[in-house]
Structure formats: structure tokens, C-alpha cells
Design a protein around this motif. Structure first.
Motif, mmCIF file in Angstrom:
data_model
loop_
_atom_site.group_PDB
_atom_site.id
_atom_site.type_symbol
_atom_site.label_atom_id
_atom_site.label_comp_id
_atom_site.label_asym_id
_atom_site.label_seq_id
_atom_site.Cartn_x
_atom_site.Cartn_y
_atom_site.Cartn_z
ATOM 1 N N LEU A 22 0.781 -1.313 0.072
ATOM 2 C CA LEU A 22 0.138 -0.063 0.204
ATOM 3 C C LEU A 22 0.737 1.320 -0.054
ATOM 4 O O LEU A 22 0.496 2.193 -0.718
ATOM 5 N N SER A 23 1.882 1.264 0.723
ATOM 6 C CA SER A 23 2.765 2.536 0.683
ATOM 7 C C SER A 23 3.350 2.535 -0.682
ATOM 8 O O SER A 23 3.580 3.815 -0.829
ATOM 9 N N ARG A 24 3.805 1.527 -1.398
ATOM 10 C CA ARG A 24 4.321 1.939 -2.590
ATOM 11 C C ARG A 24 3.348 2.256 -3.738
ATOM 12 O O ARG A 24 3.833 3.289 -4.433
ATOM 13 N N LEU A 25 1.769 2.024 -3.430
ATOM 14 C CA LEU A 25 1.090 2.483 -4.256
ATOM 15 C C LEU A 25 0.856 4.165 -4.127
ATOM 16 O O LEU A 25 0.591 4.937 -5.124
ATOM 17 N N VAL A 26 0.813 4.444 -2.813
ATOM 18 C CA VAL A 26 0.728 6.033 -2.460
ATOM 19 C C VAL A 26 1.968 6.505 -3.092
ATOM 20 O O VAL A 26 2.083 7.732 -3.682
ATOM 21 N N GLN A 27 3.243 5.845 -2.971
ATOM 22 C CA GLN A 27 4.516 6.764 -3.434
ATOM 23 C C GLN A 27 4.397 6.829 -4.994
ATOM 24 O O GLN A 27 4.979 7.733 -5.276
ATOM 25 N N GLU A 28 3.918 5.548 -5.661
ATOM 26 C CA GLU A 28 4.040 5.627 -7.205
ATOM 27 C C GLU A 28 3.240 6.934 -7.518
ATOM 28 O O GLU A 28 3.583 7.659 -8.394
ATOM 29 N N ALA A 29 1.901 6.828 -6.921
ATOM 30 C CA ALA A 29 0.979 8.256 -7.359
ATOM 31 C C ALA A 29 1.809 9.351 -7.122
ATOM 32 O O ALA A 29 1.716 10.216 -7.980
ATOM 33 N N ASN A 30 2.407 9.603 -6.160
ATOM 34 C CA ASN A 30 2.985 10.679 -5.891
ATOM 35 C C ASN A 30 4.172 10.921 -6.839
ATOM 36 O O ASN A 30 4.374 12.022 -7.492
ATOM 37 N N ASP A 31 5.021 9.918 -7.187
ATOM 38 C CA ASP A 31 6.195 9.861 -8.072
ATOM 39 C C ASP A 31 5.420 10.350 -9.485
ATOM 40 O O ASP A 31 6.262 11.003 -10.167
ATOM 41 N N THR A 32 4.190 10.015 -9.652
ATOM 42 C CA THR A 32 3.629 10.356 -11.239
ATOM 43 C C THR A 32 3.087 11.746 -11.245
ATOM 44 O O THR A 32 2.458 12.063 -12.021
#
Length: 143
Positions: A22-32
Motif C-alpha cells: 500500500l505504501s508503494r501505491l501511494v508513493q507511485e502515485a506521488n512519483d507520477t
């Protein structure tokens, strides 16, 4: 006489602990390009607004306990992802649970697959050949 100090291991300090799903999903959204503030604004659509600091913490230093169901719904709204995907990521991150469900199939197919799951390779081949023979017979009969 003082002893020479050893240099610290550069690799040990640079390695971050593995990030949860879940942390990765949030970080990926932020990275994009989706900011934490935008995530907070979107989360309000679910009826459970979350603050931007919640998303920052979730991405960088996740809490030890998982989000509750209302928070999971808010995260799904914020990331514009299906709630089911968010719940699977949370289960993976906090419970080390890997979803193995047959998505897109009805209950009958799930029951059949569940029944065959414990069979030996020879039994599975026998069932496969029987199903293929039935399909071939239907085709040849024009059904």
C-alpha cells in the motif's frame, strides 16, 4: 596509542527497509505527479477525508497498524484505484497475505478449481482430458 577508526559500511546506511504494497501505491502515485494535498482532497469524496500528512506518513514511514475500512475507501478514492486493489495491498503489507482468488469467474468455477487444487498431476491430466474430449464431441456434433 589510539586505534584507527574503521569506516562505516556505506551500504548499510543507504539501504531502506522494504516498503509495503500500500505504501508503494501511494508513493507511485506521488512519483507520477499526484501531490499528497491532492490525495487528501480526493479522499474527501469517500466521506472520510484524510489529511495530506497521512498520505506522506503512509508512503514514507507507515504506521504499525493498518488503515480501517473507511480509511481504505478514502485511499482508494484518493488514488483513483479500485477499493479491492487497496484492500489487497493493505492485506499484503500488514498481514503478509497474498490474494489468490479467481477474479472474473462465478461460484461454480471457483468450486471446481478448489476441488481440483489437491489432486495429483495424473488426476489433473485426467480431468483436463475429459473436459477437452467433451468440448471436441460437442464441436463434432455441431452443438
Amino acid at each position: 596509542m589510539p586505534l584507527p577508526a574503521t569506516a562505516p559500511d556505506q551500504g548499510a546506511a543507504a539501504e531502506a527497509p522494504p516498503t509495503g504494497a500500500l505504501s508503494r501505491l501511494v508513493q507511485e502515485a506521488n512519483d507520477t505527479g499526484l501531490s499528497y494535498a491532492q490525495m487528501a482532497t480526493r479522499s474527501a469524496e469517500s466521506g472520510t477525508p484524510l489529511v495530506k500528512q497521512y498520505f506522506q506518513k503512509l508512503a514514507k514511514t507507515p504506521p504499525t497498524s493498518p488503515p480501517n475500512p473507511a480509511q481504505l475507501e478514502a485511499i482508494a478514492a484518493a488514488l483513483r484505484k479500485p477499493e479491492r486493489r487497496i484492500k489487497e495491498a493493505a492485506a499484503q503489507q500488514w498481514l503478509q497475505y497474498e490474494a489468490t482468488e479467481l477474479a472474473g469467474y462465478d461460484e461454480e468455477v471457483r468450486i471446481i478449481v478448489g476441488h481440483l487444487a489437491g489432486k495429483s498431476k495424473a488426476e489433473l491430466m485426467r480431468w483436463r482430458y475429459m473436459m477437452e474430449a467433451e468440448e471436441r464431441a460437442k464441436r463434432e456434433a455441431g452443438e
